[in-house]
Design a protein around this motif. Structure first.
Motif, PDB file in Angstrom:
ATOM      1  N   ALA A  45       0.835  -1.205   0.000  1.00  0.00           N
ATOM      2  CA  ALA A  45       0.000   0.000   0.000  1.00  0.00           C
ATOM      3  C   ALA A  45       0.872   1.259   0.000  1.00  0.00           C
ATOM      4  O   ALA A  45       0.579   2.238  -0.702  1.00  0.00           O
ATOM      5  N   ALA A  98       2.226   1.735  -3.472  1.00  0.00           N
ATOM      6  CA  ALA A  98       1.221   2.280  -4.390  1.00  0.00           C
ATOM      7  C   ALA A  98       1.017   3.775  -4.171  1.00  0.00           C
ATOM      8  O   ALA A  98       0.620   4.508  -5.088  1.00  0.00           O
ATOM      9  N   LEU A 153      -5.274   2.809   3.153  1.00  0.00           N
ATOM     10  CA  LEU A 153      -6.194   2.381   2.094  1.00  0.00           C
ATOM     11  C   LEU A 153      -7.178   3.487   1.726  1.00  0.00           C
ATOM     12  O   LEU A 153      -7.573   3.605   0.559  1.00  0.00           O
ATOM     13  N   LEU A 186      -5.264   5.659  -0.544  1.00  0.00           N
ATOM     14  CA  LEU A 186      -5.114   5.026  -1.848  1.00  0.00           C
ATOM     15  C   LEU A 186      -6.402   5.136  -2.659  1.00  0.00           C
ATOM     16  O   LEU A 186      -6.374   5.366  -3.878  1.00  0.00           O
ATOM     17  N   ALA A 187      -7.539   5.011  -2.000  1.00  0.00           N
ATOM     18  CA  ALA A 187      -8.822   5.152  -2.684  1.00  0.00           C
ATOM     19  C   ALA A 187      -8.982   6.562  -3.239  1.00  0.00           C
ATOM     20  O   ALA A 187      -9.454   6.760  -4.375  1.00  0.00           O
ATOM     21  N   GLN A 210      -6.693   7.033  -6.310  1.00  0.00           N
ATOM     22  CA  GLN A 210      -7.151   6.320  -7.505  1.00  0.00           C
ATOM     23  C   GLN A 210      -8.559   6.715  -7.931  1.00  0.00           C
ATOM     24  O   GLN A 210      -9.072   6.219  -8.937  1.00  0.00           O
ATOM     25  N   PHE A 255      -9.274  -3.835  -1.905  1.00  0.00           N
ATOM     26  CA  PHE A 255      -7.940  -3.701  -2.486  1.00  0.00           C
ATOM     27  C   PHE A 255      -7.183  -5.030  -2.520  1.00  0.00           C
ATOM     28  O   PHE A 255      -6.528  -5.355  -3.507  1.00  0.00           O
ATOM     29  N   THR A 290      -9.123  -8.249  -4.611  1.00  0.00           N
ATOM     30  CA  THR A 290      -9.489  -8.053  -6.013  1.00  0.00           C
ATOM     31  C   THR A 290      -8.275  -7.996  -6.935  1.00  0.00           C
ATOM     32  O   THR A 290      -8.425  -7.877  -8.151  1.00  0.00           O
ATOM     33  N   VAL A 302      -6.026  -5.563  -6.945  1.00  0.00           N
ATOM     34  CA  VAL A 302      -5.638  -4.180  -7.237  1.00  0.00           C
ATOM     35  C   VAL A 302      -4.187  -3.929  -6.839  1.00  0.00           C
ATOM     36  O   VAL A 302      -3.449  -3.207  -7.507  1.00  0.00           O
ATOM     37  N   LEU A 303      -3.767  -4.522  -5.716  1.00  0.00           N
ATOM     38  CA  LEU A 303      -2.397  -4.349  -5.236  1.00  0.00           C
ATOM     39  C   LEU A 303      -1.471  -5.458  -5.744  1.00  0.00           C
ATOM     40  O   LEU A 303      -0.350  -5.599  -5.259  1.00  0.00           O
TER      41      LEU A 303
END
Length: 488
Positions: free
Chosen positions: A192, A195, A286, A289-290, A293, A308, A311, A313-314
């Motif tokens: 995380a 990202a 997170l 990060l949301a 994005q 995250f 799915t 995504v990371l």
């Protein structure tokens, strides 16, 4: 396919641990670990046992609706663990107990003993099954397997590695599961941060500056996040759900002596604060990060981490680590629950602690019932029902608090009063289960009334009220019987 192979490899490692630690399948090893467990291994494993798969998912999501105020409760945990270490553990070790509910029998009579054990069996079976159900749903969705076979396979695997050594095995497998869980957590946090293009120092400063980093609430007495409500509730949550719970105390009673058990409890209690701080910090990362994005935040906090991690995504690596962390956390809590349920039924309800054949049958029976309860949740398929189960479990721990408090504070019998006290125990025994059942019902009525008339909803403090009502009820019948016996 990779995820399945990782999970199978992890389960093979658990089976190896079980084989190495369970060479002798005796009741003494299954129930008490032969009182040879190293305190540091017990402490390390207890962290994982306390953090279920649901906690692994839920705590990061708490920041969405209560920021990091859960840390107020965690600070209360420290005082609670000190109370367990220096008030309850000395009693349990002095009496050389296999199950903690035998203490109720020695102080309050057979009915209090059976009542306490029965409340534990009810709350632990339903609560553990509800937590494990949530994890099974996530695992079967990630693996693409049918729900029922997933549940059966996971429970069978837990039964396989606990069936011989019981608590002796769990002391070591829980240590492995705690390591896997924190390894997964640390690597998910690292991903995380990557990202977000943050170093460790930058991540710490960003979390501290975020609006979700608020920890303390002193100005709003009505709020469920008020500091004193959360802090005091944390104290009593630990006392009840650790000190008065056979599942959590059984590992502590496997230490070589009282001093080792106290070191285990204190170190474990202190470690719980940074552990939860890591989970909450992940939640804040997170949300950042949301925002970066442009992804809308989920309506439920429980969906934040899976959104995250589950799915992809990371990255595929995080998906596998998330699955491994989930399985490790859920197995660590479910295996100890299954062992404690077996122990309590054999020792407390059947009163046959030396019957190994009974213990093996009961262990299989508990695994079957556990599976059936989880599958029943699957048939209902309603989150509101699961929430109701959690609420019910919260209510059932209150009577245990009242029973143990009354047993601890009640004056000890002396020789001259033995006949009278025997009579008191017999008469009071008829009222004990009635009081234990009535107290949660009264609490429910009070909660509904205050919500309707004062717009005030009880939080964790309802546990204290529940225990207080049970204590008062036991005190009243004890007083009345004392007066009646004196008159006679």
């Amino acid at each position: 396919m990779t995820a399945i192979l990782v999970i199978l490899g992890y389960l093979a490692l658990l089976m190896l641990f079980s084989r190495l630690t369970a060479r002798r399948s005796t009741n003494e090893a299954f129930f008490r670990g032969e009182r040879k467990s190293p305190w540091y291994m017990v402490a390390w494993g207890m962290i994982g046992a306390s953090i279920s798969g649901v906690t692994f998912v839920s705590v990061p999501g708490m920041v969405l609706w209560q920021d990091m105020t859960y840390m107020q409760t965690c600070l209360g945990f420290i005082l609670g663990y000190l109370a367990v270490a220096f008030v309850l553990l000395p009693v349990y070790y002095r009496l050389n107990l296999t199950t903690i509910y035998a203490f109720l029998g020695q102080r309050l009579g057979a009915s209090a003993y059976k009542t306490g054990a029965s409340f534990f069996l009810l709350s632990k079976m339903t609560g553990a099954a509800a937590r494990f159900y949530v994890v099974c749903v996530i695992v079967q969705q990630m693996l693409g397997t049918p729900f029922a076979p997933t549940v059966v396979a996971m429970v069978v695997l837990i039964w396989l590695y606990t069936r011989r050594g019981g608590i002796k095995t769990l002391v070591w497998t829980d240590g492995l599961q705690t390591a896997c869980m924190f390894g997964a957590l640390a690597l998910i946090i690292y991903k995380a941060m990557g990202a977000l293009d943050l170093s460790v120092g930058e991540a710490v400063r960003a979390i501290a500056a975020d609006s979700h980093s608020r920890m303390f609430v002193f100005d709003d007495w009505v709020s469920r996040q008020n500091f004193w409500k959360q802090f005091l509730s944390g104290v009593f949550i630990v006392i009840v759900m650790t000190g008065l719970d056979q599942d959590m105390m059984q590992k502590n009673l496997t230490c070589k002596n009282l001093r080792d058990a106290q070191k285990d409890m204190c170190s474990y209690g202190l470690a719980f604060v940074p552990a939860n701080l890591l989970f909450l910090s992940l939640g804040v990362l997170l949300t950042m990060l949301a925002a970066k994005q442009g992804v809308p935040l989920p309506t439920s906090g429980d969906e934040l981490l899976p959104m995250f991690a589950a799915t992809g995504v990371l990255g595929q690596g995080v998906l596998i680590l998330f699955l491994l962390g989930m399985v490790a956390a859920s197995f660590s809590s479910a295996d100890s629950a299954l062992t404690a349920l077996t122990t309590s039924y054999c020792v407390d309800i059947r009163e046959r602690p030396d019957d190994e054949a009974l213990r093996r049958r009961v262990h299989i029976g508990m695994a079957v019932v556990f599976t059936m309860v989880i599958l029943l949740f699957g048939l209902v398929n309603s989150t509101s029902v699961i929430d109701a189960i959690y609420v019910m479990c919260g209510y059932t721990y209150g009577p245990l608090l009242g029973l143990f408090a009354f047993a601890l504070l009640r004056p000890k019998n002396n020789t001259q009063q033995s006949t009278v006290n025997s009579q008191l125990s017999t008469v009071n025994s008829r009222m004990t289960p009635i009081i234990a059942i009535a107290s949660p019902i009264i609490c429910l009525m009070i909660d509904n009334a205050t919500r309707h008339f004062f717009d005030y909803r009880f939080g964790y403090e309802l546990l204290m009220l529940n225990g207080f009502l049970t204590f008062v009820g036991l005190w009243i019948i004890s007083k009345n019987q004392s007066i009646s016996s004196s008159a006679s």
